[in-house]
Scaffold this motif. Structure first.
Motif, PDB file in Angstrom:
ATOM      1  N   GLU A 249       2.673   6.082  -6.760  1.00 21.18           N
ATOM      2  CA  GLU A 249       1.242   6.093  -6.956  1.00 21.18           C
ATOM      3  C   GLU A 249       0.566   7.469  -6.465  1.00 21.18           C
ATOM      4  O   GLU A 249      -0.065   8.148  -7.138  1.00 21.18           O
ATOM      5  CB  GLU A 249       0.448   4.762  -6.418  1.00 21.18           C
ATOM      6  N   CYS A 250       0.902   7.703  -5.255  1.00 28.62           N
ATOM      7  CA  CYS A 250       0.564   9.137  -4.518  1.00 28.62           C
ATOM      8  C   CYS A 250       0.725  10.245  -5.380  1.00 28.62           C
ATOM      9  O   CYS A 250      -0.082  10.899  -5.684  1.00 28.62           O
ATOM     10  CB  CYS A 250       0.677   9.133  -3.027  1.00 28.62           C
ATOM     11  N   PHE A 251       2.050  10.532  -5.583  1.00 26.65           N
ATOM     12  CA  PHE A 251       2.414  11.504  -6.566  1.00 26.65           C
ATOM     13  C   PHE A 251       1.901  11.416  -8.017  1.00 26.65           C
ATOM     14  O   PHE A 251       1.630  12.498  -8.671  1.00 26.65           O
ATOM     15  CB  PHE A 251       4.075  11.424  -6.644  1.00 26.65           C
ATOM     16  N   ARG A 252       1.610  10.278  -8.587  1.00 34.56           N
ATOM     17  CA  ARG A 252       1.173  10.146  -9.848  1.00 34.56           C
ATOM     18  C   ARG A 252      -0.212  10.623  -9.886  1.00 34.56           C
ATOM     19  O   ARG A 252      -0.698  11.335 -10.662  1.00 34.56           O
ATOM     20  CB  ARG A 252       1.444   8.870 -10.422  1.00 34.56           C
ATOM     21  N   GLN A 253      -0.905  10.220  -8.637  1.00 30.27           N
ATOM     22  CA  GLN A 253      -2.582  10.572  -8.556  1.00 30.27           C
ATOM     23  C   GLN A 253      -2.437  12.069  -8.482  1.00 30.27           C
ATOM     24  O   GLN A 253      -3.293  12.670  -9.150  1.00 30.27           O
ATOM     25  CB  GLN A 253      -3.114   9.972  -7.486  1.00 30.27           C
ATOM     26  N   GLU A 254      -1.716  12.798  -7.732  1.00 28.26           N
ATOM     27  CA  GLU A 254      -1.701  14.237  -7.741  1.00 28.26           C
ATOM     28  C   GLU A 254      -1.184  14.906  -8.712  1.00 28.26           C
ATOM     29  O   GLU A 254      -1.786  15.954  -9.140  1.00 28.26           O
ATOM     30  CB  GLU A 254      -0.756  14.459  -6.253  1.00 28.26           C
TER      31      GLU A 254
END
Length: 195
Positions: free
Chosen positions: A95-100
């Motif tokens: 989720e962190c990478f997808r948000q970034e």
């Protein structure tokens, strides 16, 4: 920017896939290096017990996406339009990478049965490896507690790694080629790796 991240249980082939990516000229960020660096910073021996304890502690103190957040600046510092990230361990990291990185983030899962993974663990000889199949099961459970199962389920594609190294390399090169787009240097590297 496109990020191709690898997820999978310990010894499923993430490191080998990362080596293949590096041979293709793709920069690789290894999430486990964040943990290993923290283990040494704390003055601990880099074994499975200490590595697991530090990984769990970081996630407890800084959030389940602590390691992915620490990797984002490294990813950007490569200056590359395509980067491979080795070692996603949980859904919070996804989720962190997808948000970034948005739609530029692609997750590839690696799968191999536990018996095959344990035979690989015995051969690779890393200081943070386990010395019994029961130890590998415990490590699997620890990583599943971080959301590894959900991360694997969230992958865009799965590569099975239960045959020969040659077959696995061919699959990895093909999948990386499908996602990396056309680039003359990488196309030549891909051709060299499959010949």
């Amino acid at each position: 920017m496109k990020i191709i991240a690898f997820v999978g249980m310990p010894a499923s082939g993430k490191s080998e896939a990362s080596r293949i990516a590096a041979e293709m000229g793709i920069p690789v960020i290894i999430m486990g290096d964040v943990i290993r660096k923290e283990v040494l910073k704390r003055g601990l021996e880099p074994n499975d017990s200490n590595t697991g304890m530090v990984a769990t502690d970081l996630r407890k103190c800084e959030g389940m996406d602590a390691v992915s957040r620490r990797c984002i600046s490294q990813i950007r510092e490569t200056g590359s339009e395509l980067v491979v990230v080795d070692g996603v361990r949980g859904i919070a990291e996804v989720e962190c990478f997808r948000q970034e990185f948005g739609k530029g983030f692609i997750l590839i899962s690696m799968y191999a049965p536990i018996e095959i993974r344990f035979s690989r663990v015995q051969k690779r000889g890393r200081s943070d490896d386990m010395n019994s199949i029961e130890g590998l099961r415990q490590r699997d459970e620890r990583e599943l507690s971080w959301g590894m199962g959900e991360a694997i389920e969230a992958s865009n594609v799965e590569i099975e790694n239960k045959s020969t190294l040659e077959a696995f390399r061919k699959d990895v090169v093909e999948v990386l080629g499908n996602y990396s787009g056309s680039c003359p240097e990488k196309d030549q590297a891909r051709k060299n790796l499959t010949e």
